[in-house]
Enzyme design. Structure first.
Site, PDB file in Angstrom:
ATOM      1  N   LEU A  17      -9.853  -1.522  -5.296  1.00 18.37           N
ATOM      2  CA  LEU A  17     -10.685  -0.598  -6.068  1.00 18.37           C
ATOM      3  C   LEU A  17      -9.979   0.700  -6.434  1.00 18.37           C
ATOM      4  CD1 LEU A  17     -14.218  -0.871  -4.403  1.00 18.37           C
ATOM      5  CD2 LEU A  17     -13.523  -1.676  -6.666  1.00 18.37           C
ATOM      6  N   ASN A  42      -4.705  -0.522   0.788  1.00 11.14           N
ATOM      7  CA  ASN A  42      -3.372  -0.053   0.400  1.00 11.14           C
ATOM      8  C   ASN A  42      -3.436   1.094  -0.607  1.00 11.14           C
ATOM      9  OD1 ASN A  42      -4.325  -1.963  -1.484  1.00 11.14           O
ATOM     10  ND2 ASN A  42      -2.254  -2.456  -2.180  1.00 11.14           N
ATOM     11  N   LYS A 100      -5.628  -5.635   7.666  1.00  9.80           N
ATOM     12  CA  LYS A 100      -4.760  -6.275   6.685  1.00  9.80           C
ATOM     13  C   LYS A 100      -3.298  -6.203   7.099  1.00  9.80           C
ATOM     14  CE  LYS A 100      -3.566  -8.240   2.806  1.00  9.80           C
ATOM     15  NZ  LYS A 100      -4.056  -7.968   1.456  1.00  9.80           N
ATOM     16  N   ASP A 248      -8.655 -10.804  -5.733  1.00  7.41           N
ATOM     17  CA  ASP A 248      -7.445  -9.974  -5.720  1.00  7.41           C
ATOM     18  C   ASP A 248      -7.345  -9.189  -7.022  1.00  7.41           C
ATOM     19  OD1 ASP A 248      -5.130  -8.791  -4.773  1.00  7.41           O
ATOM     20  OD2 ASP A 248      -3.820 -10.459  -5.312  1.00  7.41           O
TER      21      ASP A 248
END
EC number: 3.5.2.3
Length: 344
Positions: A17, A42, A100, A248
């Site tokens: 996002l 990330n 993650k 993704d």
């Protein structure tokens, strides 16, 4: 021929996002179709603590269009220094649903990722103990390994030892792209699942080079041979509960995609379910879309299925060529082209 398809409202189990103005421009696309989404951590700097995840979650909720019902499922970014205490705090939060694993340098904003998974043994033990899923970007980063082989090598060198040492750890093999990965997930012992993107179901690596370089089809892991695409379609449409939807969707401004050193990532949040419907229809498996998109994911994560529904109708419409993205624009996958399904 089915002209209308109504399914339990789906979820997206792998989503980017971004943040700031860009976040505000893209979050509504996901919230329009999906009830929940696993939010990738990330950012710059990466989301490594419960406090950072809470703050990011609040920014996401604040950016939602008025009246939207959407739940961001937060994650933490695993580093060499993530402690067991961080994991326990995250699990106790109630809003963090995974950690993650980015091998350092594997993809966008992964420089702070894990350099050697053996350094994380105590942290992985804590995750196994408290039931925190590990979400894996499954590629090695060894420059001597061919980019098209990095997923298969990851299975042999990382995934197999990981499953041997932590057999009860719940693992999601994200955005699988190869026959090897599909077969591994299907046959593995213990709690292993996998997400599959719409673009990896619809396209093989030839799409990158049709009439020249096509940067908006460039993603990581990269598109693979047709034999691998067909194996992914077979897995997604099989009804097997270990395979579920993860777009993704990765927004990048047009200028950094159409660039001499362009960023990896396809933006599909705007039209995700329409793309998946095409892939499943092409495989004569529309009856399997609900399980893949709406049921298998929450079942794997131990969450309730959504109460609402989403309806798709057979309707030709033209995807916008570009959409706003902060002070710039981004090009969705297949921007400007016609689609044959429409969510209503």
């Amino acid at each position: 021929m089915t002209d209308t398809l109504t399914i339990v409202r789906p979820d997206d189990w792998h989503l980017h996002l971004r943040d700031g103005d860009a976040l505000a421009d893209v979050v509504g696309d996901t919230a329009r179709q999906f009830g929940r989404a696993i939010i990738m951590p990330n950012l710059k700097p990466p989301v490594t603590t419960t406090a950072q995840a809470r703050a990011y979650r609040e920014r996401i909720l604040a950016a939602l269009p008025a009246g939207t019902q959407f739940e961001p499922l937060m994650t933490l970014y695993l580093t060499d220094n993530t402690s067991p205490e961080v994991i326990r705090e995250a699990r106790a939060s109630g809003f963090i649903h995974g950690v993650k694993l980015y091998p350092a340098g594997a993809t966008t904003n992964s420089d702070a990722g894990v350099t050697d998974l053996r350094r994380c043994a105590k942290t992985l033990e804590a995750m196994q103990e408290v039931g925190m899923p590990l979400l894996v970007h499954g590629e090695v980063t060894d420059p001597t390994v061919d980019i098209f082989d990095r997923e298969a090598v990851f299975i042999d060198t990382v995934m197999l030892p990981l499953r041997r040492d932590f057999p009860a750890l719940k693992v999601v093999f994200e955005h699988i792209t190869t026959k090897h990965a599909a077969e591994y997930v299907r046959d593995a012992e213990g709690p292993v699942g996998a997400t599959i993107t719409a673009h990896h179901l619809l396209y093989n690596r030839n799409a990158l080079f049709v009439g020249g370089i096509r940067p908006h089809y460039y993603c990581l892991p990269v598109l693979k041979r047709e034999t691998h695409r067909l194996a992914l379609v077979a897995a997604a449409t099989s009804g097997h509960p270990r395979f579920f939807l993860g777009t993704d969707s990765a927004p990048h401004a047009k200028g950094v995609k159409e660039h001499a050193c362009g960023c990896a990532g396809c933006y599909t949040a705007l039209h995700a379910m329409e793309l998946y419907a095409e892939a499943f229809e092409d495989a004569n498996a529309l009856d399997k879309l609900e399980g893949f998109a709406s049921l298998h994911g929450p079942d794997f994560y131990g969450l309730p299925r959504n109460a609402g529904t989403l309806t798709l109708t057979r309707s030709q419409w033209q995807l916008p060529a570009e959409v706003p993205f902060g002070e710039q624009t981004l090009v969705p996958l297949r921007g400007g082209e016609m689609l044959r399904w429409k969510s209503v």
